[in-house]
Design a protein around this motif. Structure first.
Motif, short mmCIF file in Angstrom:
data_model
loop_
_atom_site.label_atom_id
_atom_site.label_comp_id
_atom_site.label_asym_id
_atom_site.label_seq_id
_atom_site.Cartn_x
_atom_site.Cartn_y
_atom_site.Cartn_z
N LEU A 1 2.86 -6.46 -8.24
CA LEU A 1 2.16 -6.97 -7.06
C LEU A 1 1.51 -8.31 -7.37
N PRO A 2 1.57 -9.24 -6.44
CA PRO A 2 0.86 -10.51 -6.62
C PRO A 2 -0.65 -10.28 -6.46
N PRO A 3 -1.47 -11.17 -7.03
CA PRO A 3 -2.94 -10.99 -6.98
C PRO A 3 -3.47 -10.74 -5.56
N VAL A 4 -2.89 -11.37 -4.56
CA VAL A 4 -3.38 -11.21 -3.19
C VAL A 4 -3.16 -9.79 -2.67
N LYS A 5 -2.30 -9.03 -3.36
CA LYS A 5 -2.01 -7.65 -2.95
C LYS A 5 -2.70 -6.60 -3.83
N LEU A 6 -3.61 -7.07 -4.68
CA LEU A 6 -4.28 -6.12 -5.58
C LEU A 6 -5.10 -5.07 -4.83
N HIS A 7 -5.69 -5.48 -3.71
CA HIS A 7 -6.51 -4.50 -2.97
C HIS A 7 -5.65 -3.37 -2.41
N CYS A 8 -4.36 -3.59 -2.25
CA CYS A 8 -3.48 -2.54 -1.75
C CYS A 8 -3.34 -1.43 -2.78
N SER A 9 -3.24 -1.80 -4.06
CA SER A 9 -3.15 -0.79 -5.11
C SER A 9 -4.52 -0.15 -5.35
N MET A 10 -5.58 -0.91 -5.06
CA MET A 10 -6.94 -0.37 -5.18
C MET A 10 -7.13 0.81 -4.24
N LEU A 11 -6.49 0.71 -3.08
CA LEU A 11 -6.54 1.79 -2.10
C LEU A 11 -6.00 3.09 -2.73
N ALA B 1 0.84 -1.20 0.00
CA ALA B 1 0.00 0.00 0.00
C ALA B 1 0.88 1.25 0.00
N ILE B 2 1.95 1.23 0.77
CA ILE B 2 2.87 2.37 0.81
C ILE B 2 3.53 2.56 -0.56
N ALA B 3 4.00 1.48 -1.15
CA ALA B 3 4.61 1.57 -2.48
C ALA B 3 3.60 2.06 -3.51
N SER B 4 2.35 1.59 -3.40
CA SER B 4 1.29 2.04 -4.33
C SER B 4 1.03 3.53 -4.16
N SER B 5 1.05 4.03 -2.93
CA SER B 5 0.85 5.46 -2.69
C SER B 5 1.99 6.26 -3.29
N SER B 6 3.18 5.72 -3.17
CA SER B 6 4.37 6.39 -3.70
C SER B 6 4.25 6.54 -5.22
N VAL B 7 3.88 5.46 -5.89
CA VAL B 7 3.69 5.48 -7.34
C VAL B 7 2.55 6.43 -7.71
N ILE C 1 -6.79 17.03 -12.99
CA ILE C 1 -7.57 16.16 -12.09
C ILE C 1 -8.39 15.14 -12.88
N ASP C 2 -8.81 15.52 -14.10
CA ASP C 2 -9.59 14.57 -14.91
C ASP C 2 -8.72 13.42 -15.43
N GLU C 3 -7.46 13.73 -15.72
CA GLU C 3 -6.54 12.65 -16.13
C GLU C 3 -6.20 11.75 -14.95
N ALA C 4 -6.04 12.38 -13.79
CA ALA C 4 -5.60 11.62 -12.60
C ALA C 4 -6.59 10.51 -12.24
N VAL C 5 -7.88 10.79 -12.41
CA VAL C 5 -8.86 9.76 -12.03
C VAL C 5 -8.89 8.58 -13.01
N THR C 6 -8.17 8.68 -14.11
CA THR C 6 -8.12 7.54 -15.03
C THR C 6 -6.99 6.57 -14.67
N ILE C 7 -6.18 6.91 -13.66
CA ILE C 7 -5.13 5.99 -13.21
C ILE C 7 -5.80 4.77 -12.58
N LYS C 8 -5.39 3.61 -13.07
CA LYS C 8 -6.04 2.37 -12.63
C LYS C 8 -5.13 1.60 -11.68
N ASN C 9 -5.76 0.98 -10.71
CA ASN C 9 -4.97 0.20 -9.76
C ASN C 9 -4.19 -0.91 -10.46
N LYS C 10 -4.74 -1.41 -11.57
CA LYS C 10 -4.04 -2.48 -12.30
C LYS C 10 -2.70 -2.00 -12.85
#
Ligand code: FES
Length: 131
Positions: A101-111, A68-74, A84-93
């Protein structure tokens, strides 16, 4: 090179970018505070937005796992310089792929995706209330 790419990714874990916080009452700051129901981790992501709706700066505080910390950093790196309109198109994937990230950590990037959206929603609300 692959090695360089890998080092860039490792940086987000070992030395995350943009850790910090802005004054949430600043009229040019949008704050997104989100939690992950799956684990209880919490992320606060903030953006500074100019009059044209462009993000000039971003920071975060994450009380959560390393992914989650690494995802926030990215996420904070990626939103800088975007509208702001471009920013909301950033996808957790995309974040998850960047960090391998492994599949079990996908929710961390979703955050991180949710936190960007919440921060944009906040600045839009602030500005519509100010009109
Ligand atoms: Fe909760 Fe990663 S385990 S955000």
């Amino acid at each position: 090179s692959t090695r360089q790419y890998h080092e860039n990714v490792v940086q987000h874990y070992e030395k995350p970018s943009n850790v910090g916080s802005f004054d949430k009452n600043d009229p040019n700051v949008g704050t997104g505070l989100v939690g992950a129901p799956a684990c209880g981790d919490v992320m606060k992501l903030q953006i500074k937005v100019d009059d044209d709706g462009n993000i000039t700066d971003a920071c975060f505080k994450t009380f959560g796992c390393g992914s989650a910390i690494a995802s926030s950093s990215v996420a904070t790196d990626w939103v800088k310089g975007k509208s702001i309109d471009e920013a909301v198109t950033i996808k957790n994937k995309d974040i998850a792929k960047h960090l391998s990230l492994p599949p079990v950590k996908l929710h961390c990037s979703m955050l991180a995706e949710d936190a960007i959206k919440a921060a944009v929603k906040d600045i839009k609300l602030k500005r519509s209330n100010a009109e």
